[in-house]
Design an enzyme around this catalytic site. Structure first.
Site, PDB file in Angstrom:
ATOM      1  N   CYS A 167     -40.205 -53.959 -13.960  1.00 39.24           N
ATOM      2  CA  CYS A 167     -41.182 -54.648 -14.855  1.00 39.24           C
ATOM      3  C   CYS A 167     -42.336 -54.709 -14.353  1.00 39.24           C
ATOM      4  CB  CYS A 167     -40.899 -55.628 -13.867  1.00 39.24           C
ATOM      5  SG  CYS A 167     -39.900 -56.563 -13.112  1.00 39.24           S
TER       6      CYS A 167
HETATM    7  N1  LIG Z   1     -35.859 -59.393 -12.114  1.00 36.53           N
HETATM    8  C1  LIG Z   1     -36.436 -59.593 -13.292  1.00 36.53           C
HETATM    9  O1  LIG Z   1     -37.723 -59.591 -13.600  1.00 36.53           O
HETATM   10  C2  LIG Z   1     -36.266 -57.478 -13.404  1.00 36.53           C
HETATM   11  C3  LIG Z   1     -36.772 -56.859 -14.024  1.00 36.53           C
HETATM   12  C4  LIG Z   1     -36.770 -55.386 -14.814  1.00 36.53           C
HETATM   13  C5  LIG Z   1     -35.428 -54.508 -13.818  1.00 36.53           C
HETATM   14  N2  LIG Z   1     -34.680 -55.254 -13.085  1.00 36.53           N
HETATM   15  C6  LIG Z   1     -33.297 -54.957 -12.796  1.00 36.53           C
HETATM   16  O2  LIG Z   1     -32.103 -55.653 -12.948  1.00 36.53           O
HETATM   17  C7  LIG Z   1     -30.856 -55.391 -12.213  1.00 36.53           C
HETATM   18  C8  LIG Z   1     -30.793 -56.966 -11.795  1.00 36.53           C
HETATM   19  O3  LIG Z   1     -31.585 -57.990 -11.852  1.00 36.53           O
HETATM   20  P1  LIG Z   1     -31.340 -59.212 -10.910  1.00 36.53           P
HETATM   21  O4  LIG Z   1     -33.103 -59.897 -11.318  1.00 36.53           O
HETATM   22  O5  LIG Z   1     -30.771 -59.875 -12.902  1.00 36.53           O
HETATM   23  O6  LIG Z   1     -31.030 -59.532 -10.800  1.00 36.53           O
HETATM   24  P2  LIG Z   1     -29.399 -60.800 -10.202  1.00 36.53           P
HETATM   25  O7  LIG Z   1     -30.547 -62.015 -10.370  1.00 36.53           O
HETATM   26  O8  LIG Z   1     -29.813 -60.447  -8.217  1.00 36.53           O
HETATM   27  O9  LIG Z   1     -28.475 -60.361 -10.120  1.00 36.53           O
HETATM   28  C9  LIG Z   1     -27.512 -59.264  -9.812  1.00 36.53           C
HETATM   29  C10 LIG Z   1     -26.575 -59.136 -10.655  1.00 36.53           C
HETATM   30  O10 LIG Z   1     -24.812 -58.248  -9.832  1.00 36.53           O
HETATM   31  C11 LIG Z   1     -24.090 -58.419  -9.311  1.00 36.53           C
HETATM   32  N3  LIG Z   1     -23.931 -57.530  -9.097  1.00 36.53           N
HETATM   33  C12 LIG Z   1     -24.085 -57.115  -7.030  1.00 36.53           C
HETATM   34  N4  LIG Z   1     -23.690 -56.366  -6.741  1.00 36.53           N
HETATM   35  C13 LIG Z   1     -22.494 -56.381  -7.145  1.00 36.53           C
HETATM   36  C14 LIG Z   1     -21.105 -55.971  -7.662  1.00 36.53           C
HETATM   37  N5  LIG Z   1     -21.119 -54.968  -5.949  1.00 36.53           N
HETATM   38  N6  LIG Z   1     -20.026 -55.445  -8.278  1.00 36.53           N
HETATM   39  C15 LIG Z   1     -20.779 -56.306  -9.268  1.00 36.53           C
HETATM   40  N7  LIG Z   1     -22.253 -57.266  -9.125  1.00 36.53           N
HETATM   41  C16 LIG Z   1     -22.520 -57.120  -8.371  1.00 36.53           C
HETATM   42  C17 LIG Z   1     -24.609 -59.942  -9.370  1.00 36.53           C
HETATM   43  O11 LIG Z   1     -23.060 -60.706  -9.148  1.00 36.53           O
HETATM   44  P3  LIG Z   1     -22.953 -62.037  -8.684  1.00 36.53           P
HETATM   45  O12 LIG Z   1     -23.753 -63.060  -9.163  1.00 36.53           O
HETATM   46  O13 LIG Z   1     -21.553 -62.173  -8.281  1.00 36.53           O
HETATM   47  O14 LIG Z   1     -23.398 -61.617  -6.816  1.00 36.53           O
HETATM   48  C18 LIG Z   1     -25.399 -60.102 -10.315  1.00 36.53           C
HETATM   49  O15 LIG Z   1     -24.531 -60.865 -11.639  1.00 36.53           O
HETATM   50  C19 LIG Z   1     -31.859 -55.424 -10.785  1.00 36.53           C
HETATM   51  O16 LIG Z   1     -31.440 -53.956 -10.179  1.00 36.53           O
HETATM   52  C20 LIG Z   1     -33.063 -55.824 -10.778  1.00 36.53           C
HETATM   53  O17 LIG Z   1     -34.784 -54.553  -9.886  1.00 36.53           O
HETATM   54  C21 LIG Z   1     -35.004 -56.918 -13.002  1.00 36.53           C
END
Ligand SMILES: NC(=O)c1ccc[n+]([C@@H]2O[C@H](COP(=O)([O-])OP(=O)(O)OC[C@H]3O[C@@H](n4cnc5c(N)ncnc54)[C@H](OP(=O)(O)O)[C@@H]3O)[C@@H](O)[C@H]2O)c1
Length: 342
Positions: free
Chosen positions: A150
């Site tokens: 981001c």
């Molecule tokens: N948030 C942002 O603004 C943003 C921006 C750009 C990129 N990103 C990237 O996008 C990715 C997701 O971000 P997010 O903010 O959505 O993170 P998040 O809210 O922490 O969500 C992570 C997701 O991954 C799942 N997960 C974790 N470990 C897993 C496993 N071993 N097997 C299957 N599913 C698993 C979680 O499931 P549970 O809920 O069941 O634990 C949840 O659905 C990250 O790599 C982050 O760095 C995020």
């Protein structure tokens, strides 16, 4: 029609992806999965999706995902993506990975900033950095798209307008990026530092000049400028849910001082054909309210005698994550680039 799976659907980015992907008629969501202990209908997790999609969210089953989908969105934490991606790629699936696992070309840098060994070195060289404004041609045929971070999305879009046109205009040893992000940037995790009472009415810098997005910004800016760039990058946590605003300061070189064309004109020309980059009129600067809930990156430019100040704003969950991922999908499948995003 493209059949897609979303892995990591319960996270902020996954939830956003699901909401967007329900809109385009040429997309069918075939599976949603997460780390989840026991399978739940997606409407039990997110009541807003009730009567909109009939799928059960369970742990990812690679065999089923391979059988039912051709494109897989990995909205997973880093390290988890690189466990799953090789299996999908070996099965001939296309991937858009929202994590950082395939963004950095140098695994030593990955280890330094993400504090773990990379486990899928083989697929790094083939990954395409998914910033459409710079890599649209490569994204078209990509099997693995590394969706940008981001903070890097805003920083790279803010700076490539000038770097791509003429690298002699600015003193590239003096790029200072003062960045602020809303709280969803950290994902949906439970931690003391992210409690409402800790964040509300507060504002602080964190990971000063050591944030994991800094090497990604350096890598991409160096490619554009065709010389090594090392920015100073200071992120801050804003007490808002979503949105990123970056203010970037750079010194001018003599060459720019002598240049007749204003930078703002150069930027307007550079981004002329881009559906999701908007250059503000002179004297006007981006604000979060204009970009939150959209896939736009707004850029404002101020030229002083000795320096340039560039301000860029995006929604971290849209242009900074899921919106950009869908923009990439649209490019990969020759859909209108704005489909589902306006
Ligand atoms: N948030 C942002 O603004 C943003 C921006 C750009 C990129 N990103 C990237 O996008 C990715 C997701 O971000 P997010 O903010 O959505 O993170 P998040 O809210 O922490 O969500 C992570 C997701 O991954 C799942 N997960 C974790 N470990 C897993 C496993 N071993 N097997 C299957 N599913 C698993 C979680 O499931 P549970 O809920 O069941 O634990 C949840 O659905 C990250 O790599 C982050 O760095 C995020």
């Amino acid at each position: 029609m493209v059949n897609v799976a979303i892995v990591g659907v319960t996270g902020y980015a996954g939830e956003e992806l699901l909401g967007i992907l329900l809109k385009p008629p040429a997309v069918r969501i075939t599976s949603v999965s997460a780390k989840i202990d026991k399978p739940l209908h997606i409407s039990e997790i997110f009541p807003k999706f009730k009567n909109r999609i009939d799928l059960v969210c369970a742990q990812p089953n690679i065999k089923d995902i391979v059988a039912d989908s051709e494109l897989v969105f990995l909205a997973l934490p880093h390290t988890v993506s690189m466990e799953i991606a090789p299996k999908l790629l070996n099965a001939g699936k296309r991937i858009i990975d929202l994590s950082a696992d395939y963004r950095l070309g140098d695994i030593k840098v990955y280890k330094e900033f993400y504090h773990c060994e990379h486990k899928d070195k083989k697929n790094i060289p083939g990954a395409i950095y998914g910033l459409p404004e710079l890599y649209r041609q490569d994204i078209k045929n990509a099997s693995l798209v590394a969706n940008p971070g981001c903070y890097p999305t805003a920083a790279i879009l803010a700076l490539s307008g000038v770097l791509a046109c003429d690298t002699g205009l600015l003193d590239l040893t003096t790029i200072f990026i003062d960045a602020k992000s809303g709280v969803t940037g950290a994902g949906r995790k439970i931690a003391e530092g992210f409690l409402f009472s800790e964040i509300n009415e507060d504002f602080k810098a964190y990971k000063v000049d050591s944030h994991q997005h800094m090497p990604e910004i350096n890598q991409e800016l160096s490619k554009i400028a065709k010389k090594k760039i090392k920015v100073t990058f200071v992120p801050h946590l804003l007490p808002v849910n979503r949105g990123i605003l970056e203010t970037i300061y750079i010194k001018k070189t003599k060459k720019l001082k002598a240049k007749s064309q204003k930078l703002i004109t150069l930027y307007k020309k550079f981004y002329n054909q881009e559906p999701f980059v908007r250059i503000c009129q002179e004297g006007v600067f981006p604000r979060l309210k204009d970009v939150v809930g959209t896939n736009f990156c707004d850029i404002g430019i101020q030229e002083e005698a000795d320096k340039v100040i560039i301000v860029a704003a995006i929604d971290n969950l849209l242009k900074g994550a899921s919106g950009q991922a869908v923009q990439n999908m649209n490019i990969m499948y020759k859909f209108p680039e704005q489909a589902g995003l306006l």
